[in-house]
Scaffold this motif. Structure first.
Motif, PDB file in Angstrom:
ATOM      1  N   SER A 198       0.846  -1.204   0.000  1.00 32.03           N
ATOM      2  CA  SER A 198       0.000   0.000   0.000  1.00 32.03           C
ATOM      3  C   SER A 198       0.874   1.244   0.000  1.00 32.03           C
ATOM      4  N   ILE A 199       0.234   2.356  -0.358  1.00 40.39           N
ATOM      5  CA  ILE A 199       0.946   3.643  -0.368  1.00 40.39           C
ATOM      6  C   ILE A 199       0.107   4.648   0.421  1.00 40.39           C
ATOM      7  N   ASP A 200       0.748   5.314   1.366  1.00 38.99           N
ATOM      8  CA  ASP A 200       0.085   6.406   2.089  1.00 38.99           C
ATOM      9  C   ASP A 200       0.484   7.695   1.359  1.00 38.99           C
ATOM     10  N   PHE A 201      -0.371   8.093   0.417  1.00 37.25           N
ATOM     11  CA  PHE A 201      -0.024   9.239  -0.435  1.00 37.25           C
ATOM     12  C   PHE A 201       0.016  10.547   0.370  1.00 37.25           C
ATOM     13  N   ASP A 202      -0.803  10.652   1.439  1.00 37.45           N
ATOM     14  CA  ASP A 202      -0.830  11.894   2.226  1.00 37.45           C
ATOM     15  C   ASP A 202       0.486  12.087   2.980  1.00 37.45           C
ATOM     16  N   ASN A 203       0.998  10.969   3.524  1.00 37.74           N
ATOM     17  CA  ASN A 203       2.250  11.072   4.292  1.00 37.74           C
ATOM     18  C   ASN A 203       3.474  10.653   3.473  1.00 37.74           C
ATOM     19  N   LYS A 204       3.270  10.413   2.201  1.00 34.61           N
ATOM     20  CA  LYS A 204       4.338  10.052   1.265  1.00 34.61           C
ATOM     21  C   LYS A 204       5.185   8.879   1.799  1.00 34.61           C
ATOM     22  N   MET A 205       4.503   7.782   2.025  1.00 30.81           N
ATOM     23  CA  MET A 205       5.137   6.601   2.601  1.00 30.81           C
ATOM     24  C   MET A 205       4.677   5.341   1.867  1.00 30.81           C
ATOM     25  N   VAL A 206       5.657   4.487   1.529  1.00 27.26           N
ATOM     26  CA  VAL A 206       5.362   3.234   0.825  1.00 27.26           C
ATOM     27  C   VAL A 206       5.519   2.064   1.806  1.00 27.26           C
ATOM     28  N   HIS A 207       4.549   1.155   1.822  1.00 28.14           N
ATOM     29  CA  HIS A 207       4.605  -0.006   2.712  1.00 28.14           C
ATOM     30  C   HIS A 207       4.792  -1.263   1.863  1.00 28.14           C
ATOM     31  N   ALA A 208       5.861  -1.987   2.149  1.00 33.16           N
ATOM     32  CA  ALA A 208       6.154  -3.185   1.337  1.00 33.16           C
ATOM     33  C   ALA A 208       6.470  -4.362   2.239  1.00 33.16           C
ATOM     34  N   GLN A 209       6.476  -5.540   1.620  1.00 34.03           N
ATOM     35  CA  GLN A 209       6.787  -6.748   2.373  1.00 34.03           C
ATOM     36  C   GLN A 209       7.749  -7.612   1.567  1.00 34.03           C
ATOM     37  N   THR A 210       8.784  -8.100   2.241  1.00 35.59           N
ATOM     38  CA  THR A 210       9.746  -8.964   1.545  1.00 35.59           C
ATOM     39  C   THR A 210       9.198 -10.388   1.492  1.00 35.59           C
ATOM     40  N   LYS A 211       9.898 -11.235   0.713  1.00 36.58           N
ATOM     41  CA  LYS A 211       9.458 -12.622   0.542  1.00 36.58           C
ATOM     42  C   LYS A 211       9.374 -13.355   1.884  1.00 36.58           C
ATOM     43  N   ASP A 212      10.320 -13.034   2.787  1.00 41.52           N
ATOM     44  CA  ASP A 212      10.302 -13.729   4.080  1.00 41.52           C
ATOM     45  C   ASP A 212       9.415 -13.032   5.119  1.00 41.52           C
ATOM     46  N   GLY A 213       8.559 -12.128   4.672  1.00 44.87           N
ATOM     47  CA  GLY A 213       7.545 -11.563   5.562  1.00 44.87           C
ATOM     48  C   GLY A 213       7.946 -10.285   6.283  1.00 44.87           C
ATOM     49  N   GLN A 214       9.181  -9.842   6.052  1.00 39.91           N
ATOM     50  CA  GLN A 214       9.649  -8.619   6.709  1.00 39.91           C
ATOM     51  C   GLN A 214       8.946  -7.402   6.094  1.00 39.91           C
ATOM     52  N   THR A 215       8.509  -6.457   6.924  1.00 41.45           N
ATOM     53  CA  THR A 215       7.868  -5.264   6.344  1.00 41.45           C
ATOM     54  C   THR A 215       8.905  -4.151   6.165  1.00 41.45           C
ATOM     55  N   ILE A 216       8.705  -3.394   5.102  1.00 39.02           N
ATOM     56  CA  ILE A 216       9.619  -2.301   4.776  1.00 39.02           C
ATOM     57  C   ILE A 216       8.785  -1.043   4.627  1.00 39.02           C
ATOM     58  N   GLU A 217       9.274   0.062   5.159  1.00 41.51           N
ATOM     59  CA  GLU A 217       8.591   1.345   4.942  1.00 41.51           C
ATOM     60  C   GLU A 217       9.590   2.295   4.312  1.00 41.51           C
ATOM     61  N   GLU A 218       9.179   2.940   3.245  1.00 40.24           N
ATOM     62  CA  GLU A 218      10.066   3.891   2.567  1.00 40.24           C
ATOM     63  C   GLU A 218       9.324   5.203   2.388  1.00 40.24           C
ATOM     64  N   SER A 219       9.907   6.282   2.883  1.00 42.65           N
ATOM     65  CA  SER A 219       9.335   7.602   2.598  1.00 42.65           C
ATOM     66  C   SER A 219       9.814   8.017   1.209  1.00 42.65           C
ATOM     67  N   TYR A 220       9.154   8.979   0.602  1.00 39.11           N
ATOM     68  CA  TYR A 220       9.621   9.466  -0.705  1.00 39.11           C
ATOM     69  C   TYR A 220       9.390  10.960  -0.856  1.00 39.11           C
ATOM     70  N   ASP A 221      10.227  11.565  -1.668  1.00 37.67           N
ATOM     71  CA  ASP A 221       9.927  12.933  -2.121  1.00 37.67           C
ATOM     72  C   ASP A 221       9.149  12.845  -3.415  1.00 37.67           C
ATOM     73  N   LYS A 222       9.613  11.951  -4.307  1.00 35.26           N
ATOM     74  CA  LYS A 222       8.885  11.684  -5.562  1.00 35.26           C
ATOM     75  C   LYS A 222       8.736  10.172  -5.702  1.00 35.26           C
ATOM     76  N   LEU A 223       7.568   9.791  -6.186  1.00 35.77           N
ATOM     77  CA  LEU A 223       7.282   8.363  -6.358  1.00 35.77           C
ATOM     78  C   LEU A 223       7.056   8.060  -7.834  1.00 35.77           C
ATOM     79  N   ILE A 224       7.641   6.973  -8.322  1.00 36.86           N
ATOM     80  CA  ILE A 224       7.380   6.545  -9.704  1.00 36.86           C
ATOM     81  C   ILE A 224       6.657   5.201  -9.657  1.00 36.86           C
ATOM     82  N   LEU A 225       5.444   5.181 -10.197  1.00 40.96           N
ATOM     83  CA  LEU A 225       4.695   3.933 -10.316  1.00 40.96           C
ATOM     84  C   LEU A 225       5.025   3.329 -11.672  1.00 40.96           C
ATOM     85  N   ALA A 226       5.646   2.168 -11.661  1.00 38.70           N
ATOM     86  CA  ALA A 226       6.002   1.463 -12.906  1.00 38.70           C
ATOM     87  C   ALA A 226       5.539   0.024 -12.771  1.00 38.70           C
ATOM     88  N   THR A 227       4.300  -0.133 -12.306  1.00 38.02           N
ATOM     89  CA  THR A 227       3.768  -1.461 -11.949  1.00 38.02           C
ATOM     90  C   THR A 227       3.205  -2.220 -13.144  1.00 38.02           C
TER      91      THR A 227
END
Ligand SMILES: Cc1cc2nc3c(=O)[nH]c(=O)nc-3n(C[C@H](O)[C@H](O)[C@H](O)COP(=O)(O)OP(=O)(O)OC[C@H]3O[C@@H](n4cnc5c(N)ncnc54)[C@H](O)[C@@H]3O)c2cc1C
Ligand SMILES: NC(=O)c1ccc[n+]([C@@H]2O[C@H](COP(=O)([O-])OP(=O)(O)OC[C@H]3O[C@@H](n4cnc5c(N)ncnc54)[C@H](O)[C@@H]3O)[C@@H](O)[C@H]2O)c1
Length: 448
Positions: free
Chosen positions: A81-110
């Protein structure tokens, strides 16, 4: 500035390379759910049909190369998911670890996802799609099974005709089905597409047009047949190729969308959120032929959109040149290339067009080897600007389509084309070459 790129196939790679190589002052984070990147799907049929020996060359880069260039890249990491208001990306690795990345600019290339026909029996084993490398591997494995004799391909677009050829080359009995009355209806008028239909039929592929799949038939959980609007066919392997849909899962509730669900972007590939760009198959593009927004899923467009978005994000304003949807296909020896609009596409866009056809040989008659070439140029009735071209031959005339692509982009009229300086040498073409003759014909039609 911190730039996060979600999806690192052709579009994401092009954006990342542009930023890393030309604007190294920015921080680049790349998140990709697949275990590989840069797979050239165009090679799947070549490999599955054993026209090339293996698939290694179908990847042109990998995650390590991006780490070396200074990006922070995580593969097998799915953005949830992406929290567009707070400019934060929520991701999960294959082994279940969660990752949060803030951004100044986001590129969607999905990118895009294959459209799945919603038919009874769609949970059977033996049904395939062709998008990812892994799906190509699954088809390859299914064809390696000698007890699998018959393959049904649903959709006679580009993926369909390519994989039909591949399956036939692997010794299978192949049926191909399309809802339209001929193959390749999204790219060619019937007079050109029917050359492909005959080509498939001459190589033993059974074509079924105007025929809709209605049910996958199975026994013991495995597909054994396909029922259509006109009959029932045996099938050991079914390959679904009825087109792609834009993958808008992450942004569909926040970003403005085009009529088909793709992220609506401007000529800079900026979405309705000023800090979010969308590129490649998940986004729209600007069509110079219809002079409006369009959606065309092609790797060539994905790469260019990535480059343009990257420059704009990194501080160099750059407007995309727009696209013509230039494309090509080679099945057995038949080569078809087109750019811009078919007659049907022009009608759908409300552009009144005329067209001129011309058939000739590539070289003068005295040359020992020769090839027939069939050309159609389509132009707007009122302005006479060129809006499309289609070429068929067993000779490689593919480069010509780039000239027509530029003509559409630059709004060149059919009349200007008739006096274009085109060189002549018997090894290459004729003194009265087919482009000039076709354009002169269009001028004559105008006077009459
Ligand atoms: C069999 C086949 C043959 C083709 N042949 C040609 C050809 O000859 N010429 C041509 O121009 N085009 C061809 N295409 C089309 C071309 O492959 C696509 O247009 C191109 O891949 C689009 O690139 P993209 O980067 O925009 O999207 P994609 O290739 O779809 O990549 C999107 C990436 O985003 C990742 N992703 C998606 N969601 C998430 C998420 N939530 N978190 C993390 N990662 C995510 C995906 O894993 C994927 O790697 C072909 C396609 C296929 C399937
Ligand atoms: N050579 C190339 O450039 C190349 C090669 C492969 C794929 N691609 C691109 O990948 C994308 C996906 O390719 P694709 O072949 O899946 O799509 P496509 O749009 O080329 O073809 C889909 C075909 O499926 C048919 N269809 C749709 N719904 C149907 C139904 N219910 N039953 C039967 N037929 C149906 C359509 O009439 C169409 O002919 C396209 O954008 C294509 O241009 C390009």
């Amino acid at each position: 500035m911190k730039i996060v790129i979600i999806g690192t196939n052709h579009a994401g790679i092009a954006a990342a390379n542009t930023i890393l190589e030309q604007y190294p002052e920015h921080e680049v984070v790349m998140l990709e759910r697949n275990s590989n990147l840069s797979y050239l799907g165009c090679g799947t049929a070549l490999w599955v049909g054993r026209q090339i020996d293996d698939y290694q060359g179908l990847f042109y880069t990998n995650d390590k190369e991006f780490s070396q260039k200074g990006a922070r890249i995580s593969i097998e990491t799915e953005v949830k998911s992406i929290d567009f208001d707070n400019k934060m990306v929520h991701a999960q690795t294959k082994d279940g670890q969660t990752i949060e990345e803030s951004y100044d600019k986001l590129i969607l290339a999905t990118g895009s996802l294959p459209i799945a026909p919603e038919l009874p029996g769609n949970d059977l084993e033996g049904l395939h799609f062709l998008k990812l490398f892994q799906e190509g591997q699954a088809v390859d494995k299914a064809l390696a099974d000698e007890s699998a004799k018959t393959v049904c391909v649903i959709g006679a677009g580009y993926i369909g005709v390519e994989i039909a050829e591949a399956a036939q080359r692997r010794g299978k009995k192949v049926h191909i089905f399309d809802a339209e009355n001929n193959s390749l209806a999204n790219y060619y008028d019937p007079e050109f597409a029917q050359l492909m239909d005959r080509n498939l039929e001459e190589h033993g592929i059974e074509t079924h047009f105007g025929e809709l799949a209605v049910e996958y038939i199975g026994e013991n959980g495995k597909v054994t047949g396909l029922k259509t609007s006109k009959g029932t066919y045996e099938a050991d392997v079914v390959i679904n190729c009825i087109g792609f849909r834009a993958n808008n899962d992450l942004g569909k509730d926040h970003l403005e969308l085009f009529e088909n669900g793709a992220y609506l972007v401007d000529r800079h590939f900026k979405t309705s959120d000023a800090d979010v760009y969308a590129i490649g198959d998940c986004a729209t593009n600007y069509s110079n032929a219809i002079q409006d927004t369009t959606y065309i899923a092609l790797a060539s467009n994905a790469v260019r959109s990535g480059i343009v978005a990257a420059h704009n994000i990194a501080g160099t304003e750059l407007e995309g040149a727009g696209i013509q949807g230039s494309n090509g296909i080679n099945i057995y020896d038949l080569k078809l290339v087109s750019t811009g609009l078919t007659l049907k596409a022009a009608e759908k866009s409300g552009i009144e067009v005329e067209y001129v056809d011309h058939e000739d040989t590539q070289f003068p008659g005295f040359m020992p080897e020769n090839h027939k070439v069939k050309l159609r140029i389509t132009y707007a009735k009122e302005s006479r600007r060129i809006v499309g071209a289609q070429i068929a031959s067993d000779y490689d005339v593919s480069l010509l389509v780039h000239m027509f692509s530029l003509a559409i982009q630059e709004e060149v009229t059919i009349d200007k084309l008739s006096l274009l300086d085109i060189f002549f040498l018997p090894h290459f073409n004729q003194p009265y070459n087919y482009i000039t003759v076709a354009a002169l014909k269009a001028g004559k039609d105008k006077k009459e």
